[in-house]
Design a protein around this motif. Sequence first.
Motif, PDB file in Angstrom:
ATOM      1  N   GLN A   1      13.328  74.357  95.996  1.00  0.00           N
ATOM      2  CA  GLN A   1      12.154  75.131  96.383  1.00  0.00           C
ATOM      3  C   GLN A   1      10.871  74.332  96.333  1.00  0.00           C
ATOM      4  OE1 GLN A   1      14.108  75.721  93.741  1.00  0.00           O
ATOM      5  NE2 GLN A   1      12.986  76.504  91.968  1.00  0.00           N
ATOM      6  N   HIS A   2      10.889  73.163  95.688  1.00  0.00           N
ATOM      7  CA  HIS A   2       9.704  72.309  95.651  1.00  0.00           C
ATOM      8  C   HIS A   2       9.592  71.405  96.876  1.00  0.00           C
ATOM      9  CE1 HIS A   2       9.621  72.679  90.959  1.00  0.00           C
ATOM     10  NE2 HIS A   2       9.171  73.750  91.569  1.00  0.00           N
ATOM     11  N   ASP A   3      10.646  71.338  97.674  1.00  0.00           N
ATOM     12  CA  ASP A   3      10.610  70.526  98.892  1.00  0.00           C
ATOM     13  C   ASP A   3       9.827  71.247  99.982  1.00  0.00           C
ATOM     14  OD1 ASP A   3      12.109  68.505  97.777  1.00  0.00           O
ATOM     15  OD2 ASP A   3      14.008  69.196  98.632  1.00  0.00           O
ATOM     16  N   SER A   4       9.088  70.484 100.752  1.00  0.00           N
ATOM     17  CA  SER A   4       8.356  71.072 101.881  1.00  0.00           C
ATOM     18  C   SER A   4       9.233  71.195 103.117  1.00  0.00           C
ATOM     19  CB  SER A   4       7.120  70.226 102.203  1.00  0.00           C
ATOM     20  OG  SER A   4       7.490  68.894 102.512  1.00  0.00           O
TER      21      SER A   4
ATOM     22  N   THR B   1      11.075  74.355 107.431  1.00  0.00           N
ATOM     23  CA  THR B   1       9.907  74.174 106.564  1.00  0.00           C
ATOM     24  C   THR B   1       9.568  75.463 105.815  1.00  0.00           C
ATOM     25  OG1 THR B   1       8.431  74.683 108.415  1.00  0.00           O
ATOM     26  CG2 THR B   1       8.928  72.354 108.010  1.00  0.00           C
ATOM     27  N   ALA B   2      10.520  76.366 105.741  1.00  0.00           N
ATOM     28  CA  ALA B   2      10.282  77.649 105.071  1.00  0.00           C
ATOM     29  C   ALA B   2      10.036  77.451 103.579  1.00  0.00           C
ATOM     30  CB  ALA B   2      11.477  78.576 105.282  1.00  0.00           C
ATOM     31  N   THR B   3       9.274  78.334 102.993  1.00  0.00           N
ATOM     32  CA  THR B   3       9.048  78.339 101.553  1.00  0.00           C
ATOM     33  C   THR B   3      10.153  79.146 100.880  1.00  0.00           C
ATOM     34  OG1 THR B   3       6.652  78.182 101.840  1.00  0.00           O
ATOM     35  CG2 THR B   3       7.446  78.979  99.718  1.00  0.00           C
ATOM     36  N   LEU B   4      10.817  78.550  99.902  1.00  0.00           N
ATOM     37  CA  LEU B   4      11.914  79.214  99.202  1.00  0.00           C
ATOM     38  C   LEU B   4      11.436  79.752  97.861  1.00  0.00           C
ATOM     39  CD1 LEU B   4      14.853  76.713  99.881  1.00  0.00           C
ATOM     40  CD2 LEU B   4      14.017  78.604 101.306  1.00  0.00           C
TER      41      LEU B   4
ATOM     42  N   HIS C   1      13.608  68.814  91.726  1.00  0.00           N
ATOM     43  CA  HIS C   1      12.809  67.677  91.286  1.00  0.00           C
ATOM     44  C   HIS C   1      11.687  68.223  90.408  1.00  0.00           C
ATOM     45  CE1 HIS C   1      14.718  65.707  94.794  1.00  0.00           C
ATOM     46  NE2 HIS C   1      14.551  64.611  94.082  1.00  0.00           N
ATOM     47  N   TYR C   2      11.718  67.860  89.153  1.00  0.00           N
ATOM     48  CA  TYR C   2      10.786  68.405  88.167  1.00  0.00           C
ATOM     49  C   TYR C   2       9.923  67.246  87.704  1.00  0.00           C
ATOM     50  CZ  TYR C   2       9.607  71.474  84.147  1.00  0.00           C
ATOM     51  OH  TYR C   2       8.989  72.277  83.227  1.00  0.00           O
ATOM     52  N   ASN C   3       8.778  67.070  88.358  1.00  0.00           N
ATOM     53  CA  ASN C   3       8.023  65.839  88.141  1.00  0.00           C
ATOM     54  C   ASN C   3       6.525  66.092  88.076  1.00  0.00           C
ATOM     55  OD1 ASN C   3       7.318  66.218  90.866  1.00  0.00           O
ATOM     56  ND2 ASN C   3       9.048  64.998  91.556  1.00  0.00           N
ATOM     57  N   SER C   4       5.772  65.082  88.474  1.00  0.00           N
ATOM     58  CA  SER C   4       4.321  65.118  88.300  1.00  0.00           C
ATOM     59  C   SER C   4       3.663  66.265  89.056  1.00  0.00           C
ATOM     60  CB  SER C   4       3.720  63.793  88.766  1.00  0.00           C
ATOM     61  OG  SER C   4       4.056  63.548  90.119  1.00  0.00           O
ATOM     62  N   THR C   5       4.186  66.610  90.213  1.00  0.00           N
ATOM     63  CA  THR C   5       3.579  67.674  91.002  1.00  0.00           C
ATOM     64  C   THR C   5       3.713  69.022  90.303  1.00  0.00           C
ATOM     65  OG1 THR C   5       4.111  66.486  93.035  1.00  0.00           O
ATOM     66  CG2 THR C   5       3.610  68.815  93.250  1.00  0.00           C
TER      67      THR C   5
ATOM     68  N   LEU D   1      18.969  79.206  93.283  1.00  0.00           N
ATOM     69  CA  LEU D   1      18.037  78.094  93.092  1.00  0.00           C
ATOM     70  C   LEU D   1      17.822  77.867  91.601  1.00  0.00           C
ATOM     71  CD1 LEU D   1      15.301  78.724  95.824  1.00  0.00           C
ATOM     72  CD2 LEU D   1      17.369  77.333  95.975  1.00  0.00           C
ATOM     73  N   ILE D   2      17.504  76.634  91.237  1.00  0.00           N
ATOM     74  CA  ILE D   2      17.269  76.281  89.837  1.00  0.00           C
ATOM     75  C   ILE D   2      15.868  76.727  89.453  1.00  0.00           C
ATOM     76  CG2 ILE D   2      17.079  74.391  88.193  1.00  0.00           C
ATOM     77  CD1 ILE D   2      19.091  72.882  90.012  1.00  0.00           C
ATOM     78  N   GLN D   3      15.777  77.479  88.382  1.00  0.00           N
ATOM     79  CA  GLN D   3      14.489  78.021  87.973  1.00  0.00           C
ATOM     80  C   GLN D   3      13.744  77.049  87.046  1.00  0.00           C
ATOM     81  OE1 GLN D   3      14.592  82.079  86.695  1.00  0.00           O
ATOM     82  NE2 GLN D   3      15.730  82.776  88.491  1.00  0.00           N
TER      83      GLN D   3
END
Length: 349
Positions: free
Chosen positions: A40-43, A116-119, A299-303, A142-144
């Motif tokens: 869900q963090h992917d654009s 490009t949908a938002t999940l 991806h659980y990172n800086s953003t 999806l991973i929460q």
Amino acid sequence: MKNILGILIILSVFAFSCKTDFDVNADYKDITLVYGLLDQHDSVHYIKINKAFLGNASAYDMAAVSDSVNYTNAIVYLMPIKDGVEGTKIKFDTTTSIQKLPGTFATDKNYIYKSTATLNQDYSYKLMIDIGTKHISSQTTLIQDFYVVKPASYQNVSFENYKIPYPVEWKSAKNGKIYELTLRLHYWEEDHNNGNAITEHAVDWVLPSKVANSSDGGETMKLDISCENFYSQIASAIEPKPGVVRIVKKASIDFLFLVGGDALNTYIEVSQPSNGLVQDKPAYTNIDNGIGIFSCRLHYNSTDKPGLYGKRISDGTIDTLAQGQFTKTLGFLNANETTDYWSINPWSK
């Protein structure tokens, strides 16, 4: 795909080396291969769809033909589902803009399906693929979000003591099963051989993955990082350069988590080489009316978590980079020199 191609090669060798009147190739059967991981963090979200093939020609020759491995008529969409209620379909478009690397399979057209949908992490998503009268499907949650306990946002990171590992601790995510942590050290180089040109660089260290007992979430998970290995990894990734000074800022290290879902973890486990005498392992798929994997990752990172990005490192860690047995030849400045350097370089951020 590799297994299928290998079988085809063996069959073709057998067919041409034996004198027989029968045809070793069975009637043509369309087998759909699907690969997709939702974050869900992917654009942009991608689904890769290919076909397995069998024919009388060389497998290598057939693989080089785009029509042998690609569909041109697939209709792909996701169905959001929450509490058993279906939402609005998300249509995927076809793109050929992503170039395929050279190799055995056709590279003239690389069909990938994208959206490009938002999940939303609170929904599960059903993948539906229509190819003519053939229907392929799969479904994933999806991973929460999850909580990292150590390092805390206010804590400095210290790799000073070779004998004491640095602990990382987190609470597992709902729907997350396998966790991979990457440490990224940012540093700068000032090249005295090239007009004191300054360039930014980074070193990544991917640590061994950890698997949760379940994907229910809330489990305490820990990873001890060897301080000695931290420096040896940096030494193996960076070469000494005469005339080049290397500098770190105190806020220069990132903790980057990559989390995979239950189905992805099973796929990885099944795909690993066998350690026993029996080498044949069952193929894993969670695709209905096809073969492949459809799962989730995060991806659980800086953003997503600024507290894990640009972590401050201790003066002792900087001094060990400059003077320690593994990295002392790499030209890093010690802590005092680093402080002086940044005070006279206002371009730093």
